[in-house]
Enzyme design. Structure first.
Site, PDB file in Angstrom:
ATOM      1  N   ASN A 187      -1.966   7.053  -2.296  1.00 42.60           N
ATOM      2  CA  ASN A 187      -3.243   6.872  -1.599  1.00 42.60           C
ATOM      3  C   ASN A 187      -4.003   5.707  -2.230  1.00 42.60           C
ATOM      4  O   ASN A 187      -5.223   5.755  -2.397  1.00 42.60           O
ATOM      5  CB  ASN A 187      -4.087   8.149  -1.644  1.00 42.60           C
ATOM      6  CG  ASN A 187      -5.251   8.104  -0.659  1.00 42.60           C
ATOM      7  OD1 ASN A 187      -5.180   7.428   0.376  1.00 42.60           O
ATOM      8  ND2 ASN A 187      -6.335   8.804  -0.970  1.00 42.60           N
ATOM      9  N   HIS A 199       0.864  -1.187   0.000  1.00 49.24           N
ATOM     10  CA  HIS A 199       0.000   0.000   0.000  1.00 49.24           C
ATOM     11  C   HIS A 199       0.895   1.231   0.000  1.00 49.24           C
ATOM     12  O   HIS A 199       1.717   1.411   0.890  1.00 49.24           O
ATOM     13  CB  HIS A 199      -0.914   0.023   1.220  1.00 49.24           C
ATOM     14  CG  HIS A 199      -1.871   1.177   1.208  1.00 49.24           C
ATOM     15  ND1 HIS A 199      -3.151   1.080   0.702  1.00 49.24           N
ATOM     16  CD2 HIS A 199      -1.735   2.469   1.611  1.00 49.24           C
ATOM     17  CE1 HIS A 199      -3.765   2.249   0.800  1.00 49.24           C
ATOM     18  NE2 HIS A 199      -2.918   3.107   1.355  1.00 49.24           N
ATOM     19  N   CYS A 200       0.738   2.073  -1.021  1.00 47.79           N
ATOM     20  CA  CYS A 200       1.605   3.234  -1.175  1.00 47.79           C
ATOM     21  C   CYS A 200       0.877   4.491  -0.698  1.00 47.79           C
ATOM     22  O   CYS A 200      -0.112   4.907  -1.304  1.00 47.79           O
ATOM     23  CB  CYS A 200       2.013   3.394  -2.646  1.00 47.79           C
ATOM     24  SG  CYS A 200       3.116   4.794  -2.935  1.00 47.79           S
ATOM     25  N   PRO A 201       1.331   5.127   0.389  1.00 47.05           N
ATOM     26  CA  PRO A 201       0.666   6.351   0.846  1.00 47.05           C
ATOM     27  C   PRO A 201       0.832   7.512  -0.126  1.00 47.05           C
ATOM     28  O   PRO A 201      -0.001   8.421  -0.159  1.00 47.05           O
ATOM     29  CB  PRO A 201       1.359   6.638   2.189  1.00 47.05           C
ATOM     30  CG  PRO A 201       2.685   5.953   2.087  1.00 47.05           C
ATOM     31  CD  PRO A 201       2.461   4.736   1.252  1.00 47.05           C
TER      32      PRO A 201
END
Length: 349
Positions: free
Chosen positions: A184, A179-181
């Site tokens: 998003n 999951h890449c912040p």
């Protein structure tokens, strides 16, 4: 696992012990409820499957929860930072450096900077937009004819191969990488290529700005130190500070993001995702103790892994699908995978 009779015997002993312990300290009518409460409390942590890993997960659960909440709620903030920082560099390039290029460079170098700079910018914007707005892919809620290898206890649905649960998105993701912040969004089967291409072209763009602007940075840095010069105006100071800001930012991002891009390139070459890398390492160590060699069942060979990742099916696709913006779908549906196709070329070129 202890036999059922042993467990029941232990529970009865606890109940009798609690009753005897409380006989002299509380009224008779409270002994049984208190003993029952103590028994329930002890049953919460008495488990033959309990080990140090389970205890550690329970202790760190509040930390995991906090990370998930922060990442979920600050996702838009990270996206805004990417857009704002990239826009600031583009603004400086257009209004500070481009006029300088047009007036001082030869026609050949001028065309090179204009063509390469705009191509790089288009690739960055296109792939970032697609990476943030393309769903990573989700497994079906019901099991149809697709083979599933496990069951997700959190989603309560069957999981196909290479799928994993994302605690931030609260759902399972097909061929989940992470999951890449900064997006998003989860990086999965349908947007993995967009994510890697964005990282690659942003790294190339930052390297381009850092290398081509190194002499401007040195001149600007020396000029700010010599503030006592009379012709040094406010416009000159802003120009020099802008050049310094752009060079420091692009150089830092080039190093940090370049390392991340290189790591993902290694994973793509091996036919792995970030999650699968850890799983495969554990499996390789486990089989090594038995004198066996682990082979990744989803690796098609180094070149084929890149062909499958980019969707290259013929020679022209290296140009139209890799070096130019392309919205084609990835190879496969993310539910089923060819196993051990080492002896054949998945996508002949």
């Amino acid at each position: 696992m202890r036999p059922c009779s042993s467990v029941m015997h232990l529970l009865l002993r606890c109940l009798r012990g609690c009753g005897r312990h409380g006989r002299s300290h509380m009224p008779r009518r409270l002994r049984q409820p208190v003993s029952y409460i103590k028994l329930i409390f002890k049953s919460l942590y008495f488990n033959s499957l309990t080990n140090s890993e389970v205890v550690l997960d329970c202790i760190l659960e509040p930390v995991f929860w906090m990370v998930e909440v922060v990442t979920r709620w600050f996702g838009m903030v990270f996206v805004f930072l990417v857009v704002a920082l990239t826009s600031s560099v583009v603004f400086i390039a257009y209004f500070c450096l481009l006029p300088l290029v047009l007036y001082t460079y030869s026609p050949g170098w001028m065309m090179w900077h204009i063509c390469y700079g705009h191509w790089n910018l288009v690739m960055i914007v296109f792939h970032y937009y697609k990476a943030t707005n393309t769903p990573p892919g989700y497994p079906p809620k019901m099991k149809n004819d697709v083979p599933f290898v496990s069951f997700c206890k959190k989603c309560v649905i069957p999981k196909p191969a290479r799928s994993h649960h994302c605690g931030i998105c609260k759902t399972c993701i097909l061929k989940m990488d992470h999951h890449c912040p900064w997006l998003n969004n989860c990086v999965g089967h349908y947007n993995h290529r967009y994510f890697f291409s964005f990282c690659l072209f942003l790294t190339l763009g930052c390297m381009y700005c850092s290398i081509s602007g190194r002499y401007l940075f040195i001149d600007a840095y020396n000029a700010i130190d010599e503030v006592s010069q009379p012709p040094y105006t406010y416009k000159d100071r802003m120009f020099h500070k802008s050049v310094i800001y752009m060079w420091v930012l692009t150089s830092t991002v080039a190093v940090a993001l370049g390392g991340l891009t290189l790591w993902h390139a290694v994973l793509i070459t091996r036919g792995e995702t970030s999650i699968e890398r850890h799983i495969n390492n554990k499996e390789a160590k486990r089989l090594a103790k038995r004198g066996r060699v682990y082979r990744n069942p989803f690796s098609y060979g180094k070149l084929n892994n890149w062909k499958v990742f980019f969707g290259v099916e013929k020679r022209s696709h290296w140009l139209t699908r890799v070096l130019l913006p392309s919205g084609h779908t990835p190879y496969g549906d993310g539910l089923t995978w060819d196993i051990y196709p080492f002896k054949k070329d998945m996508m002949p070129v």
